[in-house]
Every structure is written in C-alpha cells, then in structure tokens.
Scaffold this active site. Structure first.
Site, PDB file in Angstrom:
ATOM      1  N   CYS A 211      45.814  20.984  40.873  1.00 26.64           N
ATOM      2  CA  CYS A 211      45.218  20.791  42.201  1.00 26.64           C
ATOM      3  C   CYS A 211      46.199  20.157  43.182  1.00 26.64           C
ATOM      4  CB  CYS A 211      44.011  19.854  42.143  1.00 26.64           C
ATOM      5  SG  CYS A 211      42.733  20.347  40.995  1.00 26.64           S
TER       6      CYS A 211
ATOM      7  N   HIS B  24      33.669  20.577  39.874  1.00 22.02           N
ATOM      8  CA  HIS B  24      33.116  21.842  39.385  1.00 22.02           C
ATOM      9  C   HIS B  24      31.585  21.793  39.462  1.00 22.02           C
ATOM     10  CE1 HIS B  24      36.809  23.226  36.791  1.00 22.02           C
ATOM     11  NE2 HIS B  24      37.131  22.998  38.051  1.00 22.02           N
TER      12      HIS B  24
ATOM     13  N   HIS C 248      33.882  28.570  41.297  1.00 18.83           N
ATOM     14  CA  HIS C 248      34.828  27.551  40.843  1.00 18.83           C
ATOM     15  C   HIS C 248      34.308  26.130  41.141  1.00 18.83           C
ATOM     16  CE1 HIS C 248      39.327  26.145  40.879  1.00 18.83           C
ATOM     17  NE2 HIS C 248      38.530  25.151  40.610  1.00 18.83           N
TER      18      HIS C 248
ATOM     19  N   GLU D 185      18.202  15.739  57.581  1.00 18.05           N
ATOM     20  CA  GLU D 185      18.694  14.413  57.964  1.00 18.05           C
ATOM     21  C   GLU D 185      20.024  14.067  57.303  1.00 18.05           C
ATOM     22  OE1 GLU D 185      17.423  12.571  60.252  1.00 18.05           O
ATOM     23  OE2 GLU D 185      18.353  10.607  59.954  1.00 18.05           O
TER      24      GLU D 185
ATOM     25  N   HIS E 278      37.912  16.936  44.014  1.00 16.89           N
ATOM     26  CA  HIS E 278      37.641  18.308  43.570  1.00 16.89           C
ATOM     27  C   HIS E 278      36.650  18.267  42.420  1.00 16.89           C
ATOM     28  CE1 HIS E 278      37.933  22.315  42.173  1.00 16.89           C
ATOM     29  NE2 HIS E 278      38.673  22.041  41.124  1.00 16.89           N
TER      30      HIS E 278
END
Lengths: 229, 229, 229, 229
Positions: free
Chosen positions: C92, C112, C189, C133, C110
């Site tokens: 990443c 999943h 992903h 809201e 990040h």
C-alpha cells in the site's frame, strides 16, 4: 421459617470461589448482556445447589449485578432464606421452580434473545430443526447421551401472558408434554433453558441460540429447517 | 454569571466515585461506542444532578472522552459553570434541556443508532410496536409503573434539520403531543431517549434499541409490528 | 541515504507516549481487527509526522503488531529510514504516498471492510449517499468546515488490479478528479481513507463505514441512498 | 508405549511461553468463541510441534480451557503421550491427523462457523469465489506463493456423517482430489482449515470465513461469487 437476620445474611452469597453460584450468576449475566440476551434488565438465571436456589433479582441491570443482589430460596420450604430488602424477587421464580421440580434441573436460564423471539414468529406450535452438527451438543433426556446429528430437535412454544408468573401452568404442561425438551420458547418473549448442571444449562442455551439463529437464516433463504432423511 | 476561574474548575468533574456524572458519561460513551451508537463523534449524553447539567462536548471521539472534557451548565441560569476552553459545547444542548424542563428528566441520551435511522425510513409519523415482552422495560409515564406486554409503544418521529439546534421546537412539540413517550426519533438522524434517572435512561435506550432492531427484522419478513389483540 | 545502523534503529518507533505514531498504529490495528476491517493480515494504516512516514508492514497479523514491526520512510527522500529486516514493506505504500503528496494528509487508513466491498458491488462509478446526519462528520475539503446534512457524499470507485501497487495511477486520477473526496473505494477490494490528522482519518473511516453499512441496508429495502431535496 | 506417569505429565503442556502450543490452543479457543466459531463446546484446534500433536479435548467449553486439559499424541506412534484422565479425546483427532499426514500441516482448525454451514446449504459440491482481494491471503499450495486476486478459490464440500470420526475417509479423498485446497467444508456441520504453521492456519481460517460471509451476502443479492474474467 427464616428470621430477618438470616434474610440479610451475606454469608450465603459471598465467596472467593469463582464458581460459587452467586459469583457464576453475576459472571453469566455479564456474558449474556454482551450477547444481547438480557438487554434492559430482561432475562435472568437461577442456579440450584442442593436445597438452595440462587436467583437473580427482578428489574436490575443484569450486567451490573453483584453477589449481594442475589436471592436464595429453600427448595424444600419454597421460602426465601436470603432476600435483599431493596430488591424485588424475579417474576421468573415459579418458572425456574418448575424446571427444578419436574426435571430435577441444576440451573435454569431465561433470555430475551432476539433469535428466540423471531423463531416464535416464524414457527407455529414448536420450533424444529434437524441434521445440523450443533444439535449434537444437546441432550436426549429420555435416553442417556446426547442427540445424534440427524435427530430432530423439537422445542415447544407457549403463548405469552401479561404477567410472567402466569406462564407457569402452560410451561409445566409443555415440559410434561415434551419430555425430551430441555427448553421452552415463549411467543414474542424469549426462551427458558435448563440443564442438569450450571455448565450444561449454559452450553444448551448457547447451542440452542446458535440453532435458532441458523433457522432464521435458513427460513429467509427458503431452506427447510427439517431435512428429509 | 460565572467567573473564568469557575469555568476552568476541575472540581466539578473530577471524582473517584465511579457513579459521579462525569465518570458515568465517559463510561457510557465507551459502551455506546462499542454498540455503534456514537460512531465517528456522533451522539452524546447528558446527566442532571439537581441544578447541575453535565454535558459531553461536541465533535470529540466519544469513546476517548475524559472527565476534563465535560461541560457543566446551571439548569436555573442556563449558563455554563464549567466550560473546557478548547472544546465546543454540544449542539444537542437545547434538545437535552427540553427533556429536563418539560419532563423533569434525570438524564438524556442521543445516539446515531442505525436501528433508529432505519426505523425512521420504514415508519411514517410514529414508530409503533406491541405485544413484545421487552416493552415491559419501558415506562407508561402518564400513569405509574411500566408498560404491559400488550401495550402499544409509540415513539414520535420528527423531521431532521440542517442544524441540530434547529430540532428544538419540533422536539418540544413532539414531547408535548406524546405525553407517554420517553423518546423521540429524528428522521435519517437517530434518537433522543430520556429517563427519570441516569440508569433508567440507559435501560430505556437499550430496550428501545432492541425493539427498533426487532421491528426491522419483522418488517423484512412481512410481520406487522403491531399485533391485533 | 540511510545507513544500515539507522535502518535497524528502534528509537524511531519505541516510545512510552501512547499517541506516538508507532503506538497508535498498533492500537488502531487491534481496534480495526475487532471491527473485521483487517482480517487475515489485510488492510493497514500509515501516519505521517512531518518528514517521517510510519507504515505497518505487509502480511502480518495486524492485531498482533508491535512498534518494532513498523517501517519508517522519509517523505522527502522516499527512502526507508527504518526497515525491519525480517518483514516486507506494505504494497500500500505508494497509495498512502499519493494521499500524503496530493492531499497533504496526516494519516491514511486502508481496510478490507465488507461494507466497502459490498458497496462496490452495489454501486457503479461512485458511491453516493445524502441526507443522513452522520454525513456531517465528514469534511467538505474544497471549502472549510464539514459537510451539511443534505449534502451528497460522493466516493469514487476504482477498479482493482492484480497487484496492490498497480492501483497507484488510478488512485491518483480519482483523487484529482474528486477534489472533495476524503476516500477512494476499490472494487472487490476495500477502501482507502485519509485525513488531515490521525484522529480525523480514524473518524472519517468510521463515519464512512457507518454510511456504507447503512447504504447496503437501504438498497436491500429498495430505499434510494440519495434523497430528492 | 507410554507409561501412566507420562500420561499424567504436565510438563508437556505447562509453559510460561505464550506461544507454546498448549497456551496458543487455549488463547485461540477463547478468540474463536468470541467469533461464534466454537459455540457450546463445538469445534476445536490442534497444533503440531515435530513429533508432538497437541489436541483440545472433546465436549468442553472451549473458551474455558486451560493447558492442563490438552491431550498430546505422538505423530509417529499415533499414541497419546499425555491424556487427561477425566476428559475424552476429540472425535476430530483422525481428521486433524489426515491434514498432518497428507499435507504436512503445522496446525489444523475446526469450527462450526455459521458462515461455513450456510455456504454448504447454498453451494453444491464445492464452494467457489473469485476476484476478491481477500483471496490473496490464501496459499496456492501446488505452486509457491499466495493466490492472485483473480484466482478462483475452490473449497470442496463433503457430506456429514452421524459420527465425526466417520468423516475421515471422505476428508482424505477430498484432500487428495483438491490438492490446492487448504480447507474442507462439511455439509450442515462446519469447516476444517489447516496451514503450514499455527499462524498460517489462523490467517487462512479468518480469510476463508471472511469470504464465506461475503459469498452469502453476494448470493442474497443475486451477485455471482465467481466473476467472468
């Protein structure tokens, strides 16, 4: 008959032993709360130790109970031998007593599990499921040993009443009519589960809730809960 | 009017007593966070202790709050008697005040519960459910005691506004119009729940969220939430 | 260029301060694991502190990470200034760097999350929701302040690639094309979410996951996620 | 053959090292219980350390297990070298042995995960899913390295039997027939997952359960689990 002094006695409920009934009731209630089974003071648990019946009180937050909150009743005299003065006894008491007297249970659990409530809306007179491995965690009762994989688990459903204590007679009828059941569902209310020991009652309650949850998922997908064999 | 020194006073919120309002607010917020009720700084809670109104601040991570973060307002003067300088007061404050002044509440909880939001998408003017045992955990308010099993729980739903404080007038109208309600749902937003004491507000909020969740499941399966009796 | 001695230095990641980036990364990963966001070594987090970029490693159980496992990269030189020899840098990394360089982010998450994956199966080019809201917890970015209740949140969805690092160019394109987005979804992903600070990235990720979950429930019930106003 | 003294030896299971197999089995069982994978005594785990096979016992509450409860078997002699006298060996033992002998596994996990059970009701001979990033956490086995994003994960489903040990032959057949599978599903029962090491078995089990859960959601929404590429 018990004296007021006895009724205030803490010796019956204070113990450093983690598996003393008063400690186990508190621990189980915290666990049941995490599972959403005793939300908002609902549900409860009782443990029998020979003549002594330990009972969680009514209307308290179950996850915050301490041993001092526990009621103790004599099974023989059906009178309280410990009664916290500021608390109310549980309306479930006569229902727990039915499991102790008819089935010689060692513990009885009552939950408001949403899986139980939903199954009483999806099933008619009885909840039925078969051919799921988890069924093997449950007892056959009328014969020694546990159920087989392909056995059909049948749990009677009784109708709810305005007052919890009014459930007693239909609960007794259901227990007598279904001698191999270790639980009774109450329509739009929840479930009563009992077992020979505290641990067995806990295991049966878990295994049944697993099966109730699975049955809802099966119904939603159109899969019959009882399998042709 | 309060002096700046008072506004910085920690004595109002620092206590070794676990049930001091400032400690309870922090504990409840951690618990609510676990339940997904105050995700991403949403929601909050306020507790009243006689003239003192304790308030969680705006825009903070509710699960990481400490007593030093708590605002304290005088109910009589409606002025802050403690105001953490680096934080903003909650936009819910006038809404909590409505529950305190109209209903004499002891505590008020606001959550962004997804069950609440979903029910405002599935119900029109009011949320309604009846004949579920969990209803018995809720108060009748206009008469002493709790609701019965077959009573119908009715919670008004008000429309959301761009600014939270703009909800005040419609919230006040709903509280007046539904004198037996202990909660108001806000469309696409969440719920406000109050009670006579902190513990009762917590229990009511739990019991209502349980019923909101159950109602969604019933709706999905085509089961009416109000039962003909 | 860094010496081998520097690359093994623990001083960059060992601190008794609970909000040191290396400690926060470990704490957040444990929390994300509980939420099912970094199951089975998936997902990760990076925090920037001026020139230092702290990065969780690849392929480790995120809930068991310790500060010694953390990589540190210089933002200016794009070279590692700490690199645990037994671990692999996260794939990443170039994606996190895009958020740092294009948006001047302070942290990037990040996950999943199944809510993210499901929304990429239910939405086409962008995820859209309005008039909830919880949207108010998110930033407008192109103008100061947070979003309004009735604003439409738009998160672009990019197509997944065989290798995570191959996502970099389409992620950069999406970030440029949607200047008010603080997140990018990746089809089948998961999601990348960033913010000006570590706390803001955490809050945005929570608020977005709440909205993704709610959107799935709305879609299942046939309720449009974008409201006509 | 082992002497009675050896069979009672605690030295094989008592260690202050948190990653000793007996400690890890207990820790994993507590974690699996939280996930609903070993409800009501169901499921289990075994770890191999060279010739020693560590096994959780049958019929105990998995979340309350202590190292003293663990059985130890010699892989070579297939005889117990430690056997707690008050407990029964797990009926899964021959199934775990199949993974050790055919695949040279380092650990084997068995759960009653509802996601696994539901997938055996929704899929026929095999569970299949492709083009989901989480697949990359799983091994290809017949070739070095992990699966690609667009690879198709295939897990065979075998039929359940009345007795768990009767599964052995069909499990062995499935393992041989699907040389790239690291798991076997058992219809209406659960799943067996193994890996080269304890950590890998844990990661594979988590990643597979994530994919099973996702597949159910995809099926419910009419989305194929295998993507045309």
């Amino acid at each position: 008959m018990s004296s007021t002094a006895t009724l205030r006695s803490d010796a019956l409920v204070l113990s450093s032993d983690p598996i003393h009934p008063a400690n186990l009731i508190c621990e189980f209630c915290r666990m049941f709360y995490q599972n959403g089974w005793v939300t908002g003071t609902g549900g409860g648990i009782s443990i029998r130790d020979e003549d002594k019946i330990y009972l969680a009180p009514s209307g308290v937050q179950k996850e915050r109970m301490i041993p001092e909150n526990i009621f103790v009743m004599s099974f023989k005299s059906q009178e309280y031998i410990r009664r916290p003065l500021s608390l109310k006894p549980s309306a479930c008491t006569p229902l727990f007593m039915a499991a102790y007297s008819i089935r010689n249970a060692g513990a009885c659990i009552h939950t408001h599990s949403q899986n139980a409530v939903m199954c009483t809306l999806l099933f008619d007179e009885v909840f039925e499921i078969s051919s799921i491995e988890q069924i093997k965690a449950l007892p056959r009762i009328t014969r020694p040993g546990n159920m087989w994989y392909s056995d059909k688990l049948v749990i009677p459903i009784i109708e709810n009443t305005e007052r919890e204590e009014e459930l007693e007679s239909s609960l007794r009828v259901a227990i007598e009519k279904y001698p191999s059941a270790t639980a009774v569902l109450v329509r739009r209310h929840g479930i009563y589960v009992w077992g020979e020991t505290t641990w067995k009652a806990k295991i049966y309650n878990e295994a049944i809730d697993y099966l109730l949850e699975l049955a809802i998922k099966m119904k939603q997908l159109g899969i019959p809960t009882v399998k042709d064999v």
